[in-house]
Structure formats: C-alpha cells, structure tokens
Design a protein around this motif. Structure first.
Motif, PDB file in Angstrom:
ATOM      1  N   ASN B  74     -52.062 -12.188  31.216  1.00  0.00           N
ATOM      2  CA  ASN B  74     -52.640 -10.872  31.494  1.00  0.00           C
ATOM      3  C   ASN B  74     -54.164 -10.978  31.560  1.00  0.00           C
ATOM      4  O   ASN B  74     -54.770 -11.826  30.906  1.00  0.00           O
ATOM      5  CB  ASN B  74     -52.259  -9.891  30.380  1.00  0.00           C
ATOM      6  N   ALA B  75     -54.777 -10.117  32.356  1.00  0.00           N
ATOM      7  CA  ALA B  75     -56.238  -9.935  32.406  1.00  0.00           C
ATOM      8  C   ALA B  75     -56.990 -11.105  33.041  1.00  0.00           C
ATOM      9  O   ALA B  75     -58.203 -11.198  32.901  1.00  0.00           O
ATOM     10  CB  ALA B  75     -56.822  -9.621  31.022  1.00  0.00           C
ATOM     11  N   GLU B  76     -56.280 -11.999  33.749  1.00  0.00           N
ATOM     12  CA  GLU B  76     -56.991 -13.053  34.478  1.00  0.00           C
ATOM     13  C   GLU B  76     -56.571 -13.004  35.951  1.00  0.00           C
ATOM     14  O   GLU B  76     -55.598 -12.346  36.314  1.00  0.00           O
ATOM     15  CB  GLU B  76     -56.713 -14.436  33.877  1.00  0.00           C
ATOM     16  N   THR B  77     -57.353 -13.705  36.797  1.00  0.00           N
ATOM     17  CA  THR B  77     -56.994 -13.814  38.211  1.00  0.00           C
ATOM     18  C   THR B  77     -56.196 -15.103  38.421  1.00  0.00           C
ATOM     19  O   THR B  77     -56.184 -15.989  37.557  1.00  0.00           O
ATOM     20  CB  THR B  77     -58.251 -13.860  39.102  1.00  0.00           C
ATOM     21  N   THR B  78     -55.579 -15.220  39.593  1.00  0.00           N
ATOM     22  CA  THR B  78     -54.802 -16.428  39.888  1.00  0.00           C
ATOM     23  C   THR B  78     -55.707 -17.663  39.861  1.00  0.00           C
ATOM     24  O   THR B  78     -55.298 -18.711  39.338  1.00  0.00           O
ATOM     25  CB  THR B  78     -54.100 -16.291  41.253  1.00  0.00           C
ATOM     26  N   ALA B  79     -56.926 -17.560  40.380  1.00  0.00           N
ATOM     27  CA  ALA B  79     -57.830 -18.712  40.384  1.00  0.00           C
ATOM     28  C   ALA B  79     -58.255 -19.061  38.953  1.00  0.00           C
ATOM     29  O   ALA B  79     -58.347 -20.246  38.590  1.00  0.00           O
ATOM     30  CB  ALA B  79     -59.057 -18.430  41.250  1.00  0.00           C
ATOM     31  N   GLN B  80     -58.511 -18.049  38.134  1.00  0.00           N
ATOM     32  CA  GLN B  80     -58.850 -18.305  36.724  1.00  0.00           C
ATOM     33  C   GLN B  80     -57.686 -18.985  36.001  1.00  0.00           C
ATOM     34  O   GLN B  80     -57.898 -19.873  35.173  1.00  0.00           O
ATOM     35  CB  GLN B  80     -59.222 -16.988  36.018  1.00  0.00           C
ATOM     36  N   ALA B  81     -56.471 -18.574  36.317  1.00  0.00           N
ATOM     37  CA  ALA B  81     -55.289 -19.197  35.696  1.00  0.00           C
ATOM     38  C   ALA B  81     -55.197 -20.670  36.078  1.00  0.00           C
ATOM     39  O   ALA B  81     -54.887 -21.518  35.234  1.00  0.00           O
ATOM     40  CB  ALA B  81     -54.019 -18.454  36.125  1.00  0.00           C
ATOM     41  N   ALA B  82     -55.479 -20.997  37.335  1.00  0.00           N
ATOM     42  CA  ALA B  82     -55.428 -22.396  37.792  1.00  0.00           C
ATOM     43  C   ALA B  82     -56.449 -23.241  37.034  1.00  0.00           C
ATOM     44  O   ALA B  82     -56.142 -24.358  36.586  1.00  0.00           O
ATOM     45  CB  ALA B  82     -55.681 -22.468  39.299  1.00  0.00           C
ATOM     46  N   ALA B  83     -57.662 -22.722  36.875  1.00  0.00           N
ATOM     47  CA  ALA B  83     -58.705 -23.462  36.154  1.00  0.00           C
ATOM     48  C   ALA B  83     -58.365 -23.596  34.677  1.00  0.00           C
ATOM     49  O   ALA B  83     -58.552 -24.664  34.072  1.00  0.00           O
ATOM     50  CB  ALA B  83     -60.054 -22.760  36.333  1.00  0.00           C
ATOM     51  N   ARG B  84     -57.860 -22.531  34.069  1.00  0.00           N
ATOM     52  CA  ARG B  84     -57.506 -22.565  32.642  1.00  0.00           C
ATOM     53  C   ARG B  84     -56.385 -23.569  32.373  1.00  0.00           C
ATOM     54  O   ARG B  84     -56.462 -24.381  31.433  1.00  0.00           O
ATOM     55  CB  ARG B  84     -57.087 -21.159  32.171  1.00  0.00           C
ATOM     56  N   GLU B  85     -55.340 -23.545  33.194  1.00  0.00           N
ATOM     57  CA  GLU B  85     -54.224 -24.475  32.979  1.00  0.00           C
ATOM     58  C   GLU B  85     -54.677 -25.929  33.143  1.00  0.00           C
ATOM     59  O   GLU B  85     -54.212 -26.812  32.427  1.00  0.00           O
ATOM     60  CB  GLU B  85     -53.077 -24.156  33.950  1.00  0.00           C
ATOM     61  N   THR B  86     -55.577 -26.180  34.097  1.00  0.00           N
ATOM     62  CA  THR B  86     -56.074 -27.547  34.305  1.00  0.00           C
ATOM     63  C   THR B  86     -56.887 -28.011  33.099  1.00  0.00           C
ATOM     64  O   THR B  86     -56.780 -29.162  32.659  1.00  0.00           O
ATOM     65  CB  THR B  86     -56.913 -27.607  35.592  1.00  0.00           C
ATOM     66  N   LEU B  87     -57.665 -27.085  32.546  1.00  0.00           N
ATOM     67  CA  LEU B  87     -58.429 -27.403  31.338  1.00  0.00           C
ATOM     68  C   LEU B  87     -57.496 -27.646  30.151  1.00  0.00           C
ATOM     69  O   LEU B  87     -57.667 -28.605  29.384  1.00  0.00           O
ATOM     70  CB  LEU B  87     -59.401 -26.256  31.034  1.00  0.00           C
ATOM     71  N   GLU B  88     -56.459 -26.819  29.998  1.00  0.00           N
ATOM     72  CA  GLU B  88     -55.558 -26.948  28.853  1.00  0.00           C
ATOM     73  C   GLU B  88     -54.715 -28.218  28.924  1.00  0.00           C
ATOM     74  O   GLU B  88     -54.513 -28.904  27.926  1.00  0.00           O
ATOM     75  CB  GLU B  88     -54.621 -25.733  28.775  1.00  0.00           C
ATOM     76  N   GLU B  89     -54.183 -28.528  30.102  1.00  0.00           N
ATOM     77  CA  GLU B  89     -53.201 -29.613  30.198  1.00  0.00           C
ATOM     78  C   GLU B  89     -53.842 -30.967  30.478  1.00  0.00           C
ATOM     79  O   GLU B  89     -53.255 -32.005  30.161  1.00  0.00           O
ATOM     80  CB  GLU B  89     -52.172 -29.278  31.286  1.00  0.00           C
ATOM     81  N   ALA B  90     -55.030 -30.960  31.101  1.00  0.00           N
ATOM     82  CA  ALA B  90     -55.668 -32.237  31.458  1.00  0.00           C
ATOM     83  C   ALA B  90     -57.106 -32.322  30.953  1.00  0.00           C
ATOM     84  O   ALA B  90     -57.795 -33.302  31.240  1.00  0.00           O
ATOM     85  CB  ALA B  90     -55.647 -32.420  32.977  1.00  0.00           C
ATOM     86  N   CYS B  91     -57.549 -31.308  30.178  1.00  0.00           N
ATOM     87  CA  CYS B  91     -58.940 -31.271  29.691  1.00  0.00           C
ATOM     88  C   CYS B  91     -59.912 -31.553  30.836  1.00  0.00           C
ATOM     89  O   CYS B  91     -60.926 -32.250  30.645  1.00  0.00           O
ATOM     90  CB  CYS B  91     -59.134 -32.267  28.553  1.00  0.00           C
ATOM     91  N   ALA B  92     -59.580 -31.039  32.026  1.00  0.00           N
ATOM     92  CA  ALA B  92     -60.354 -31.342  33.231  1.00  0.00           C
ATOM     93  C   ALA B  92     -60.971 -30.077  33.807  1.00  0.00           C
ATOM     94  O   ALA B  92     -60.352 -29.011  33.817  1.00  0.00           O
ATOM     95  CB  ALA B  92     -59.447 -31.990  34.284  1.00  0.00           C
ATOM     96  N   ARG B  93     -62.180 -30.207  34.299  1.00  0.00           N
ATOM     97  CA  ARG B  93     -62.906 -29.117  34.913  1.00  0.00           C
ATOM     98  C   ARG B  93     -62.790 -29.215  36.439  1.00  0.00           C
ATOM     99  O   ARG B  93     -62.980 -30.301  37.011  1.00  0.00           O
ATOM    100  CB  ARG B  93     -64.378 -29.146  34.509  1.00  0.00           C
ATOM    101  N   ILE B  94     -62.466 -28.090  37.075  1.00  0.00           N
ATOM    102  CA  ILE B  94     -62.305 -28.081  38.535  1.00  0.00           C
ATOM    103  C   ILE B  94     -63.094 -26.936  39.154  1.00  0.00           C
ATOM    104  O   ILE B  94     -63.397 -25.938  38.497  1.00  0.00           O
ATOM    105  CB  ILE B  94     -60.823 -27.921  38.957  1.00  0.00           C
ATOM    106  N   GLU B  95     -63.409 -27.140  40.436  1.00  0.00           N
ATOM    107  CA  GLU B  95     -63.859 -26.025  41.267  1.00  0.00           C
ATOM    108  C   GLU B  95     -62.637 -25.613  42.084  1.00  0.00           C
ATOM    109  O   GLU B  95     -62.116 -26.420  42.876  1.00  0.00           O
ATOM    110  CB  GLU B  95     -64.991 -26.481  42.184  1.00  0.00           C
ATOM    111  N   VAL B  96     -62.169 -24.384  41.868  1.00  0.00           N
ATOM    112  CA  VAL B  96     -60.941 -23.932  42.530  1.00  0.00           C
ATOM    113  C   VAL B  96     -61.232 -23.638  44.001  1.00  0.00           C
ATOM    114  O   VAL B  96     -62.212 -22.958  44.319  1.00  0.00           O
ATOM    115  CB  VAL B  96     -60.370 -22.688  41.816  1.00  0.00           C
ATOM    116  N   GLY B  97     -60.418 -24.174  44.888  1.00  0.00           N
ATOM    117  CA  GLY B  97     -60.586 -23.951  46.325  1.00  0.00           C
ATOM    118  C   GLY B  97     -59.622 -22.903  46.848  1.00  0.00           C
ATOM    119  O   GLY B  97     -59.381 -21.884  46.187  1.00  0.00           O
TER     120      GLY B  97
END
Lengths: 183, 183
Positions: B74-97
């Motif tokens: 709740n309260a996030e956008t689809t792009a924010q969810a993609a970045a958050r999951e990448t940080l949580e599961e791979a401790c990796a920072r991305i620029e979402v395209g």
C-alpha cells in the motif's frame, strides 16, 4: 481491521520477523493479514471517433461522467475485467484492444488500468450503477464533470495520441489532489 | 475468511444486493469483505549486458533463481515497489526504466509487472530472502532453474527484444500450469 478473519481474535499491529512494516497480526492463531493495493480496470469504448462515457448513479462522484471501470475481481484477467465492467455499467459489448494507461494512485493504494476498446454495436444502456450512457466526440467531452482525475488524464492522453496518429502505452503516477477534491 | 475483521462475528458467503458474485458478508455489522487480485512487481537489473538474478532462500521454489520481485505494498507506486524489492532481495540499487511486461495469472489472482532497470553499482549481496545473487549473460541463464513461469517468460521476451534492438511493453495472460508444476 480489528479482528482476525481466520480465528476471530483481536489483531494487533506489529512488525513480523523478517519484515520491515507493521502488519495486522493475530497473537492467537499467528495469521498475518497483509493489505495490498487494489486494481481498477476500465475501457475507452470507441465508435466512429466518439467514446462511451457513463454518468455515475453511485457515490463517490454521483452524477459525474466516467469511463466504464471498476475493481478487478479474483480469477479474471485485466482485459476480462475491462469487458465485464463495460457490460455491467453500460450494458455494452466491446472488443478489448491494447492497454493504454496504467496510473499509480499511491495515496489511495490503487492502480488504475485503462484499455482502448472497440464498441461492437450501439445497443447500450445504463447499467445499475449508471444514470446515463452516451457517446461523446472530443469537443463534446464534459471536462468539468469528469468523475476522477485518472479518467480525465486518460481521456486527454487518448485525444493527444489520436491527433498524433499513434497510441502509446503510458505509465503515470498521481500525487494527492488539493484538499476538498476527490482522487 | 471465517470471521468479520470489523466486528469479529462469523461471515457467510452471499451475493449482496446489486452485486453478481458471492462475497464474505457479515450479518451482524453489515460489512462486505471483497477479495481482489494482488500485484507482484519486479525488475530486470541490467549491467553491461548481464542481468541480476536472485536464488530463493524461501518457499515457494526454494533454491530456484528469479528476478527480484514481490508483493506491491500500500501507498507506493509500481516503480517504487520494483526498486524496494530489488533493494530487499539483492541489496542492489537500480534506476527504474520502462515497464516491460504485465502478465495476468488469473488462476492465482495475481498480476505480475516487471520493469527494465539499470543496476547502479556492483555492491550487491543476498538479502534475507535470497541464498545468492549474481549477474548472468544470456547464455548463462539457468533456464531449468527459474522459479516462476512469469519470470522465465519475461526473461525470454527481454532477450528476444534485445536481439531486435527495441524493447516493447507486452501484456500476456498465463493459463494454469500442468499438474505438479507451480505457477
């Protein structure tokens, strides 16, 4: 959420092990109740350059105009949801085309998806949730009486793209509206 | 769902007035509890032609490889969810395209959305839900060990489009898998 839907005990908000956000958790049976965003799906039913709008018979935004759209149900696809909502709200049959907009509305935890669609015949009429259903050319759209910002945004993008001669799928994020206005 | 999350009374399945589907309804307080599809969002983190995969430390599909992805909050956008999951599961920072695939999985009432993304640095490591995280070139992808059909489909489309030199947003529907295979 106050009670566990699995065992009926009271739930409390706490962060489960390995999680980072507070969840409605049942101390009695251990159930964790997640709240997730909901998907709203709609269609732009097209007939000879005009688009079909419905005038809402229900709140929110009673009396305002919108594209046929509503909550996606379990066990259906996004395209099936678009066709079902169009049938329910406008008693209209469509051939669902390409997905056109996906708009995040995070302050109300919703994702709005709208498809382009071809209206198959003119045998439409208001469904239970509509006061009226009608076809509008671009210069007839009641812009000041559109029920929701996501629908107005989708309609503007639709007419913009039509002028350019090519429809492009678009992802947008909406920020909260000014006070006293609905999302 | 057996109990009303609002008042704790038992719920029953019945079709509310004006509705067409049975809903979990509370005879005591009148609450109607709707069940709606959930959104899973992920990313294809790209680094010099290779993509980042995570080996799952949790069920379902423990030990299998997947793109970083998970339930949208709740309260996030689809792009924010993609970045958050990448940080949580791979401790990796991305620029979402751009959004790349949207795949309906109606038999489990889910919609899977995957974004293309640019990995910002090589400082990644397994998060709590991953056993391992690694970059794979196309000919190194462990196709027989990919956790989910939506992820395998997204990866195949990604490499197909890359060969063509243009990435196109794609909407797909998955039918139920053969028995004994997971969705």
């Amino acid at each position: 959420m106050k009670f566990c839907s699995n065992c009926g005990s009271t739930v409390e908000l706490r962060i489960p092990a390995g999680d980072s956000l507070p969840r409605h958790t049942c101390a009695s049976c251990g159930s964790i109740h997640y709240l997730n965003p909901k998907i709203i799906v709609g269609a732009i039913p097209e007939w000879e350059g005009r688009v079909l709008l419905c005038r809402r018979a229900i709140e929110p935004r009673h009396g305002f105009w919108t594209l046929p759209a509503g909550f996606m149900e379990n066990a259906e696809t996004t395209a099936q949801a678009a066709a079902r909502e169009t049938l329910e709200e406008a008693c209209a049959r469509i051939e669902v085309g390409d997905m056109f907009t996906l708009i995040n509305v995070p302050h109300i935890s919703q994702v709005h998806i709208v498809y382009r669609a071809r209206l198959l015949d003119l045998d439409f009429r208001p469904g239970e949730e509509s006061l009226d259903v009608a076809l509008f050319a671009e210069d007839e759209i009641p812009w000041d009486e559109i029920a929701f910002r996501t629908i107005a945004l989708t309609l503007r993008r639709y007419f913009d793209d039509r002028r350019l001669g090519a429809f492009d799928f678009q992802v947008e994020d909406l920020t909260p509206p000014p006070p006293a206005e609905l999302a």
